[in-house]
Design a protein around this motif. Structure first.
Motif, PDB file in Angstrom:
ATOM      1  N   GLN A 176      -7.506  -2.567   3.624  1.00 21.99           N
ATOM      2  CA  GLN A 176      -6.223  -3.232   3.885  1.00 21.99           C
ATOM      3  C   GLN A 176      -5.618  -2.848   5.231  1.00 21.99           C
ATOM      4  O   GLN A 176      -4.611  -3.417   5.644  1.00 21.99           O
ATOM      5  N   GLN A 189      -9.920   3.170  -1.559  1.00 20.21           N
ATOM      6  CA  GLN A 189      -9.668   1.829  -2.062  1.00 20.21           C
ATOM      7  C   GLN A 189      -8.783   1.009  -1.126  1.00 20.21           C
ATOM      8  O   GLN A 189      -8.865  -0.220  -1.100  1.00 20.21           O
ATOM      9  N   THR A 190      -7.924   1.676  -0.355  1.00 21.20           N
ATOM     10  CA  THR A 190      -6.985   0.941   0.495  1.00 21.20           C
ATOM     11  C   THR A 190      -7.450   0.820   1.944  1.00 21.20           C
ATOM     12  O   THR A 190      -6.775   0.193   2.758  1.00 21.20           O
ATOM     13  N   GLN A 222      -5.753  11.739  -1.000  1.00 13.59           N
ATOM     14  CA  GLN A 222      -6.118  10.657  -0.081  1.00 13.59           C
ATOM     15  C   GLN A 222      -7.631  10.527   0.064  1.00 13.59           C
ATOM     16  O   GLN A 222      -8.114   9.944   1.047  1.00 13.59           O
ATOM     17  N   MET A 241       0.846  -1.187   0.000  1.00 10.00           N
ATOM     18  CA  MET A 241       0.000   0.000   0.000  1.00 10.00           C
ATOM     19  C   MET A 241       0.884   1.240   0.000  1.00 10.00           C
ATOM     20  O   MET A 241       1.759   1.388   0.851  1.00 10.00           O
ATOM     21  N   ASP A 242       0.690   2.128  -0.986  1.00  4.39           N
ATOM     22  CA  ASP A 242       1.543   3.310  -1.063  1.00  4.39           C
ATOM     23  C   ASP A 242       0.806   4.601  -0.738  1.00  4.39           C
ATOM     24  O   ASP A 242       1.433   5.660  -0.645  1.00  4.39           O
ATOM     25  N   SER A 297      -6.373   5.776   0.919  1.00  2.00           N
ATOM     26  CA  SER A 297      -7.457   6.158   0.003  1.00  2.00           C
ATOM     27  C   SER A 297      -8.683   5.314   0.326  1.00  2.00           C
ATOM     28  O   SER A 297      -8.625   4.363   1.119  1.00  2.00           O
TER      29      SER A 297
END
Length: 487
Positions: free
Chosen positions: A11, A7-8, A78, A1-2, A5
């Motif tokens: 996780q 979408q993340t 973000q 994970m960078d 957001s």
């Protein structure tokens, strides 16, 4: 994970929004999306949203200053998510917050005005710092002649200041037949709602007196007391949130675990049920406001300048210094707390004990330099009124005179060790030569009417100020603190 957001989020090991952000509807426009706002008002909204409440009070941020561009761009990348890390002395808890759904970039004034005109926006909130209200310290009132305000008066359709934008938004709502929004100030200013009302109404009066009268009669400006120690974010905090919690966040906020918000319930256009998140609604916020401004904010100033002159970096390190802590405790007990009127349901000694505990929290990483910042705006609000209160009552001000002398000595630009103090005030260029001249002529400092008013000319304050300042230059901060503590 960078990158953090939408979408993340799934996780992450840390908790995130327990609500559908896509279903949120904006109800608040906020000027001044800084760390304090994100740790305080936005955190309360996030609590409510996690309860399934206030889904129609999501926040749209609005930038006005050039420095707001970086925050807006970082948060936009973000999806306006960010990490809040609450820290007590023995633990740190992180969660991701999502009540902000948009952020209008600085310079896009047309979109800000259009959003203000939208009847869905029922609250306009501000955290623009104490220095953002164009207060003339000599009169204590709004400075109608300030160049930025004069420019908005000359061109009210294209305003540049927060107050000019609010006036334009209210004008558009009135023209469309929409009820006005509530203006909610959350800055550390005595009677902050009243101050904001004056700023908005007087800005309007310069170009449209009839509109100014309508604003004064129809727009609500509740007073508020807000409190949470929230340091600035640096690479240190960004690294910690990634390494300790696994969150790649470029805009995390670290804060203490204490939080308080006391608010007058004056929201004709509606409000979130903030009391369910811990906000205390009262008829008159003045007692809580004076308690916080004098004991906490005044106490911060008492800690700041001796610690700054002694090259102490962190606030918790200052509280671990026996002299600095004893100075704080003595001046609070002898001069500050006795100048605070009773607060319903509050033990002032217990309140101060909590303040001291909070300042000593080693997890916060709050810096002495942050407490020293912007004394020219903070001293007239946090220290000088207490001096004036005591003088009016015929009481001594030895400790407060020493605090003011320490501020003057700090503004001379060099610590006791000879290290240079980098500029740390919007008015540093004028404060520096005055502070240096005051070494031999204390009146050069006390003559700043915008800071001290008549207090600077009162010999009961000027004499101990001059005496302490001379000792600071001749013997240094340690010896001066020792002399004060020994009485």
């Amino acid at each position: 994970m960078d990158r953090l957001s939408n979408q993340t989020l799934a996780q992450l090991d840390q908790p995130g929004p327990g609500y559908d952000r896509a279903a949120l509807r904006p109800g608040i426009l906020h000027f001044g999306v800084g760390n304090f706002f994100r740790a305080h008002q936005a955190a309360y909204l996030d609590r409510l949203m996690n309860m399934g409440l206030a889904q129609d009070f999501a926040i749209i941020g609005a930038g006005v200053m050039p420095g707001d561009v970086r925050m807006r761009d970082t948060l936009a990348a973000q999806d306006y998510l960010y990490t809040l890390v609450e820290q007590s002395a023995d633990r740190s808890d992180a969660r991701v917050l999502g009540p902000i759904v948009d952020y209008i970039a600085p310079g896009d004034h047309g979109r800000i005005i259009a959003t203000l005109a939208d009847p869905a926006i029922r609250i306009v909130a501000l955290t623009i710092t104490e220095g953002g209200y164009f207060i003339d310290a000599a009169t204590g009132h709004f400075d109608r002649a300030h160049p930025a305000i004069a420019a908005d008066a000359a061109n009210p359709e294209a305003p540049q200041t927060v107050f000019g934008l609010i006036v334009a938004g209210l004008k558009a709502r009135r023209a469309a037949g929409h009820p006005p929004f509530t203006v909610m100030c959350c800055d550390n200013i005595p009677h902050n709602g009243k101050v904001t009302c004056e700023a908005v109404a007087e800005t309007a009066r310069l170009s449209d007196p009839e509109l100014a009268g309508w604003i004064a009669a129809n727009v609500a400006f509740p007073n508020a007391m807000v409190d949470r120690i929230t340091p600035a974010t640096s690479d240190r905090e960004r690294r910690m949130v990634r390494e300790d919690f696994g969150i790649p966040d470029e805009a995390p906020v670290f804060c203490e675990d204490f939080i308080q918000w006391v608010l007058e319930d004056n929201f004709p256009a509606g409000r979130p049920p903030l009391e369910k998140a811990g906000v205390e609604f009262v008829a008159d916020v003045t007692p809580w406001e004076l308690m916080k401004i004098r004991i906490l904010n005044g106490g911060h100033a008492v800690i700041a300048y001796p610690a700054g002159l002694l090259d102490i970096h962190f606030v918790h390190e200052a509280m671990a210094d026996a002299q600095v802590r004893a100075f704080l405790e003595k001046i609070e007990a002898d001069e500050i707390i006795p100048a605070v009127p009773p607060v319903p349901g509050t033990d002032l000694q217990a309140y101060f004990a909590k303040v001291a505990e909070r300042c000593a929290n080693p997890k916060i990483g709050d810096t002495v330099r942050r407490l020293c910042l912007d004394g020219s705006n903070r001293q007239p609000k946090f220290i000088v009124p207490t001096v004036a209160h005591r003088l009016q009552a015929g009481l001594p001000v030895e400790g407060l005179a020493l605090e003011s002398a320490l501020w003057c000595r700090y503004c001379a630009g060099v610590t006791d060790s000879g290290a240079e103090i980098a500029p740390n005030d919007p008015n540093w260029d004028s404060l520096l030569p005055r502070a240096q001249a005051a070494r031999h002529d204390p009146a050069a400092w006390l003559g700043m009417a915008e800071i001290y008013g008549a207090t600077g000319r009162d010999p009961r304050f000027a004499e101990p100020f001059a005496r302490w300042l001379a000792m600071l230059w001749d013997k240094g901060t340690r010896a001066t603190l020792d002399a004060y503590l020994k009485g």
